[in-house]
Design a protein around this motif. Structure first.
Motif, PDB file in Angstrom:
ATOM      1  N   GLY A  20      47.974  31.899 -49.085  1.00  0.00           N
ATOM      2  CA  GLY A  20      47.201  32.910 -49.800  1.00  0.00           C
ATOM      3  C   GLY A  20      48.005  34.157 -50.088  1.00  0.00           C
ATOM      4  N   LEU A  21      48.860  34.550 -49.147  1.00  0.00           N
ATOM      5  CA  LEU A  21      49.699  35.733 -49.343  1.00  0.00           C
ATOM      6  C   LEU A  21      50.775  35.479 -50.388  1.00  0.00           C
ATOM      7  CD1 LEU A  21      50.079  36.911 -45.635  1.00  0.00           C
ATOM      8  CD2 LEU A  21      48.804  38.072 -47.443  1.00  0.00           C
ATOM      9  N   THR A  22      51.418  34.326 -50.327  1.00  0.00           N
ATOM     10  CA  THR A  22      52.505  34.036 -51.263  1.00  0.00           C
ATOM     11  C   THR A  22      51.982  33.737 -52.662  1.00  0.00           C
ATOM     12  OG1 THR A  22      52.529  31.723 -50.555  1.00  0.00           O
ATOM     13  CG2 THR A  22      54.056  33.216 -49.472  1.00  0.00           C
ATOM     14  N   LEU A  26      45.606  36.411 -51.672  1.00  0.00           N
ATOM     15  CA  LEU A  26      45.374  37.476 -50.717  1.00  0.00           C
ATOM     16  C   LEU A  26      46.347  38.613 -50.994  1.00  0.00           C
ATOM     17  CD1 LEU A  26      44.980  35.474 -47.385  1.00  0.00           C
ATOM     18  CD2 LEU A  26      43.164  36.393 -48.831  1.00  0.00           C
ATOM     19  N   ARG A  27      45.862  39.827 -50.856  1.00  0.00           N
ATOM     20  CA  ARG A  27      46.698  40.996 -51.073  1.00  0.00           C
ATOM     21  C   ARG A  27      46.825  41.771 -49.776  1.00  0.00           C
ATOM     22  NH1 ARG A  27      45.759  45.913 -55.498  1.00  0.00           N
ATOM     23  NH2 ARG A  27      47.714  46.988 -55.072  1.00  0.00           N
ATOM     24  N   ILE A  28      48.001  42.277 -49.505  1.00  0.00           N
ATOM     25  CA  ILE A  28      48.224  43.102 -48.321  1.00  0.00           C
ATOM     26  C   ILE A  28      48.546  44.526 -48.769  1.00  0.00           C
ATOM     27  CG2 ILE A  28      50.660  42.419 -48.146  1.00  0.00           C
ATOM     28  CD1 ILE A  28      50.247  42.603 -45.052  1.00  0.00           C
ATOM     29  N   VAL A 239      41.844  44.445 -41.167  1.00  0.00           N
ATOM     30  CA  VAL A 239      42.901  45.402 -40.848  1.00  0.00           C
ATOM     31  C   VAL A 239      43.726  44.907 -39.664  1.00  0.00           C
ATOM     32  CG1 VAL A 239      41.800  47.460 -41.807  1.00  0.00           C
ATOM     33  CG2 VAL A 239      41.337  46.799 -39.435  1.00  0.00           C
ATOM     34  N   ILE A 240      45.012  45.234 -39.715  1.00  0.00           N
ATOM     35  CA  ILE A 240      45.947  44.962 -38.628  1.00  0.00           C
ATOM     36  C   ILE A 240      46.521  46.307 -38.216  1.00  0.00           C
ATOM     37  CG2 ILE A 240      48.052  43.743 -37.936  1.00  0.00           C
ATOM     38  CD1 ILE A 240      47.466  41.787 -40.268  1.00  0.00           C
ATOM     39  N   ILE A 241      46.330  46.665 -36.951  1.00  0.00           N
ATOM     40  CA  ILE A 241      46.703  47.983 -36.443  1.00  0.00           C
ATOM     41  C   ILE A 241      47.771  47.792 -35.372  1.00  0.00           C
ATOM     42  CG2 ILE A 241      45.840  50.065 -35.295  1.00  0.00           C
ATOM     43  CD1 ILE A 241      42.995  49.023 -36.352  1.00  0.00           C
ATOM     44  N   ALA A 242      48.877  48.511 -35.490  1.00  0.00           N
ATOM     45  CA  ALA A 242      50.009  48.287 -34.588  1.00  0.00           C
ATOM     46  C   ALA A 242      50.472  49.578 -33.933  1.00  0.00           C
ATOM     47  CB  ALA A 242      51.152  47.624 -35.348  1.00  0.00           C
ATOM     48  N   ALA A 258      46.054  46.276 -44.363  1.00  0.00           N
ATOM     49  CA  ALA A 258      44.808  45.581 -44.669  1.00  0.00           C
ATOM     50  C   ALA A 258      45.114  44.375 -45.544  1.00  0.00           C
ATOM     51  CB  ALA A 258      43.827  46.514 -45.388  1.00  0.00           C
ATOM     52  N   ILE A 259      44.393  43.304 -45.314  1.00  0.00           N
ATOM     53  CA  ILE A 259      44.501  42.092 -46.121  1.00  0.00           C
ATOM     54  C   ILE A 259      43.115  41.803 -46.701  1.00  0.00           C
ATOM     55  CG2 ILE A 259      44.986  39.619 -46.120  1.00  0.00           C
ATOM     56  CD1 ILE A 259      46.847  40.070 -43.764  1.00  0.00           C
ATOM     57  N   TYR A 260      43.083  41.504 -47.988  1.00  0.00           N
ATOM     58  CA  TYR A 260      41.794  41.133 -48.599  1.00  0.00           C
ATOM     59  C   TYR A 260      42.030  40.138 -49.720  1.00  0.00           C
ATOM     60  CZ  TYR A 260      42.850  44.314 -52.501  1.00  0.00           C
ATOM     61  OH  TYR A 260      43.428  44.927 -53.580  1.00  0.00           O
ATOM     62  N   GLU A 261      40.979  39.427 -50.049  1.00  0.00           N
ATOM     63  CA  GLU A 261      41.050  38.463 -51.142  1.00  0.00           C
ATOM     64  C   GLU A 261      40.948  39.201 -52.470  1.00  0.00           C
ATOM     65  OE1 GLU A 261      38.768  34.367 -52.615  1.00  0.00           O
ATOM     66  OE2 GLU A 261      38.072  35.477 -50.862  1.00  0.00           O
ATOM     67  N   GLU A 262      41.866  38.933 -53.363  1.00  0.00           N
ATOM     68  CA  GLU A 262      41.939  39.662 -54.624  1.00  0.00           C
ATOM     69  C   GLU A 262      40.616  39.613 -55.379  1.00  0.00           C
ATOM     70  OE1 GLU A 262      43.469  42.220 -57.169  1.00  0.00           O
ATOM     71  OE2 GLU A 262      44.732  41.412 -55.582  1.00  0.00           O
TER      72      GLU A 262
END
Length: 265
Positions: A20-22, A26-28, A239-242, A258-262
């Protein structure tokens, strides 16, 4: 991502995510403000202890002190730039987790965005329960264990420290709303675009700094100085928090993505 609509995307959950990312399904998005010497930092009354702004000291840069290496020593407060507030940050959470003890499972979570940029043209605007309930009527319930990201448009001032701090007048959350969100909803944290999770004038509220008071007392979290919230859908993002796992730390500068579906935009 709707796998049924795209049968070319198959495999394990991880493979589907990577595909999905490639593929662009999916958008990051980076929600982090760049960290540098002009990054705004909260200013406290003179009689209080003061947080250090970000600064660096050169160790070497391909010179006689280190011909093959460039690196710096850094100096800053735990709560500098885009940062994570752990429960121990506030007196109400003093017996709860420090930043190193926060379960990693809670650092990857669903997120929703409440957009009140029109109302927050007034820098003293405060989020109220009615605003959140209106959002729920339109978009559905708040996500279990998720984040409420509060968009005010304030990040547009992020490159001008004086305008960003605005002499202590910045948007925030009304105390009654902070208590309700922290104690009676399923979210685990609140994220904002301002220098702290509370309004700039929240020292005069009852209780003072209610987001800190209620969220940390409920073993919940805060995120500050977020950017690019306008790129996210109202719901459907993760969300991914580091933060750095600082032992005994009250918080940490962090990278937030953040990752979401376009198609959810």
């Amino acid at each position: 991502m709707n796998v049924e609509k795209d049968m070319s995307i198959t495999g394990s959950a991880i493979e589907i995510l990577l595909q999905g990312l490639t593929s662009g399904h999916l958008r990051i998005v980076d929600l982090t403000a760049p960290l540098h010497e002009l990054t705004p930092i909260i200013r406290l009354p003179p009689e209080r202890g003061q947080p250090w702004p970000f600064s660096r000291e050169l160790i070497s840069r391909y010179d006689e002190k280190g011909p093959h290496v460039y690196w710096n020593n850094l100096k800053m407060c735990e709560h500098t730039g885009t940062h994570f507030d752990a429960p121990i940050h506030w007196v109400t959470g003093r017996d709860l987790d420090d930043v190193s003890q926060v379960p990693v499972q809670r650092l990857v979570a669903p997120a929703v965005v409440i957009d009140l940029t029109e109302e927050a043209v007034d820098p003293s605007f405060l989020l109220e329960r009615k605003h959140v309930e209106r959002w729920i009527e339109t978009h559905g319930p708040l996500p279990e264990g998720g984040w409420l990201l509060y968009r005010t448009g304030w990040s547009r001032h992020g490159n001008d420290p004086d305008r960003f701090l605005n002499e202590g007048i910045t948007p925030g959350v009304r105390p009654e709303c902070a208590k309700w969100l922290a104690e009676d909803t399923s979210i685990q944290g609140i994220g904002v675009e301002t220098v702290g999770t509370d309004a700039g004038q929240a020292g005069c509220f009852d209780p003072a700094y209610p987001c800190h008071w209620f969220f940390h007392g409920a073993n919940k979290y805060g995120l500050t100085q977020l950017r690019n919230l306008e790129l996210l859908p109202a719901r459907g993002a993760m969300v991914i928090i580091a933060p750095l796992p600082i032992v005994g730390g009250s918080g940490s500068p962090c990278r937030v993505m953040a990752i979401y579906e376009e198609t959810t935009r």
